[in-house]
Write a protein that holds these residues in place. Structure first.
Motif, PDB file in Angstrom:
ATOM      1  N   LEU A   1       0.825  -1.203   0.000  1.00 36.01           N
ATOM      2  CA  LEU A   1       0.000   0.000   0.000  1.00 36.01           C
ATOM      3  C   LEU A   1       0.864   1.260   0.000  1.00 36.01           C
ATOM      4  N   GLU A   2       0.336   2.312  -0.626  1.00 38.14           N
ATOM      5  CA  GLU A   2       0.953   3.642  -0.641  1.00 38.14           C
ATOM      6  C   GLU A   2       2.415   3.620  -1.114  1.00 38.14           C
TER       7      GLU A   2
ATOM      8  N   ILE B   1      -7.458   0.456  -7.092  1.00 41.62           N
ATOM      9  CA  ILE B   1      -6.341   0.221  -6.172  1.00 41.62           C
ATOM     10  C   ILE B   1      -5.154   1.146  -6.363  1.00 41.62           C
TER      11      ILE B   1
ATOM     12  N   ILE C   1       0.169   2.799  -5.476  1.00 36.31           N
ATOM     13  CA  ILE C   1      -0.906   2.052  -4.828  1.00 36.31           C
ATOM     14  C   ILE C   1      -1.561   2.957  -3.785  1.00 36.31           C
ATOM     15  N   LYS C   2      -2.869   2.944  -3.756  1.00 41.42           N
ATOM     16  CA  LYS C   2      -3.624   3.818  -2.856  1.00 41.42           C
ATOM     17  C   LYS C   2      -3.527   3.339  -1.404  1.00 41.42           C
ATOM     18  N   SER C   3      -4.014   4.164  -0.509  1.00 37.79           N
ATOM     19  CA  SER C   3      -4.073   3.792   0.910  1.00 37.79           C
ATOM     20  C   SER C   3      -5.184   2.768   1.120  1.00 37.79           C
ATOM     21  N   ALA C   4      -5.115   2.052   2.223  1.00 37.82           N
ATOM     22  CA  ALA C   4      -6.149   1.063   2.561  1.00 37.82           C
ATOM     23  C   ALA C   4      -7.513   1.738   2.657  1.00 37.82           C
TER      24      ALA C   4
ATOM     25  N   ARG D   1      -4.540  -8.382   2.090  1.00 38.87           N
ATOM     26  CA  ARG D   1      -4.701  -7.113   1.380  1.00 38.87           C
ATOM     27  C   ARG D   1      -3.687  -6.983   0.248  1.00 38.87           C
ATOM     28  N   THR D   2      -2.447  -7.368   0.480  1.00 33.81           N
ATOM     29  CA  THR D   2      -1.440  -7.275  -0.579  1.00 33.81           C
ATOM     30  C   THR D   2      -1.720  -8.285  -1.689  1.00 33.81           C
TER      31      THR D   2
ATOM     32  N   LEU E   1      -4.231  -6.813  -4.068  1.00 34.22           N
ATOM     33  CA  LEU E   1      -3.662  -5.850  -5.015  1.00 34.22           C
ATOM     34  C   LEU E   1      -3.133  -6.549  -6.262  1.00 34.22           C
TER      35      LEU E   1
END
Length: 198
Positions: free
Chosen positions: A4-5, A41, A60-63, A82-83, A86
């Motif tokens: 993320l991010e 995403i 990659i965006k924030s959660a 979560r990963t 993505l």
């Protein structure tokens, strides 16, 4: 695994001697499918599509941002899940495009090399060079002699779409144009970019 991010250089190639794009409508369809699967995403900062491969620079965006647009992501509370989600979005995108492409052209099997490549962009120097590398790729491969002549790229869109990032990486839109021109004029300099980025 994608995190993320985080900024990533993502690229992939057609299998063997195949092309990903045989005619203009393929480019349009690819971008449509891409936005359906990936905009949820990631923000796409720079991109370039060529007949047999493509390059992307994404963040990659924030959660929180992903969860706000995709309820499935909200239910995933473990980082590993979560990963995996993505990467799955990219896999679903490649699969969706391949299925449609195969149906139209009466072909079978995978269209893309199995595992797409991803490299984390670790600092602003890398990001600046990566933006230029992506935009100048059609010149490198001989599809056009000048960057302005290739339509399937974010080259013209980047400064207006990402003004803060343009200012951060290039200081101004004028400097953005000048640096791209310098790299285009000096092929050895451009090839040094490739050695550092791939």
């Amino acid at each position: 695994m994608l995190q993320l991010e985080t900024y990533y250089h993502i690229y992939n190639h057609a299998n063997g001697d195949d092309n990903l794009f045989r005619e203009e409508k393929n480019y349009h369809f690819f971008l449509k499918k891409y936005h359906q699967h990936i905009d949820v995403i990631a923000d796409t900062l720079a991109w370039c599509l060529m007949p047999n491969h493509f390059h992307l620079l994404v963040k990659i965006k924030s959660a929180e941002a992903i969860a706000a647009t995709d309820p499935k992501f909200q239910t995933l509370d473990q980082l590993e899940a979560r990963t995996a989600f993505l990467s799955k979005q990219f896999s679903n995108f490649f699969s969706s495009y391949t299925q449609a492409f195969n149906k139209v052209y009466k072909r079978r099997g995978s269209l893309f090399i199995k595992n797409f490549k991803r490299k984390e962009a670790v600092d602003d120097d890398y990001l600046r060079n990566l933006v230029m590398y992506i935009h100048l790729n059609p010149v490198k491969h001989g599809f056009v002699k000048e960057i302005d002549h290739w339509p399937w790229t974010s080259w013209k869109l980047f400064p207006d779409t990402w003004p803060e990032i343009t200012d951060r990486l290039f200081r101004s839109s004028e400097q953005y144009l000048l640096l791209h021109g310098d790299k285009q004029a000096c092929f050895d300099e451009y090839m040094r970019l490739e050695n550092d980025l791939i």
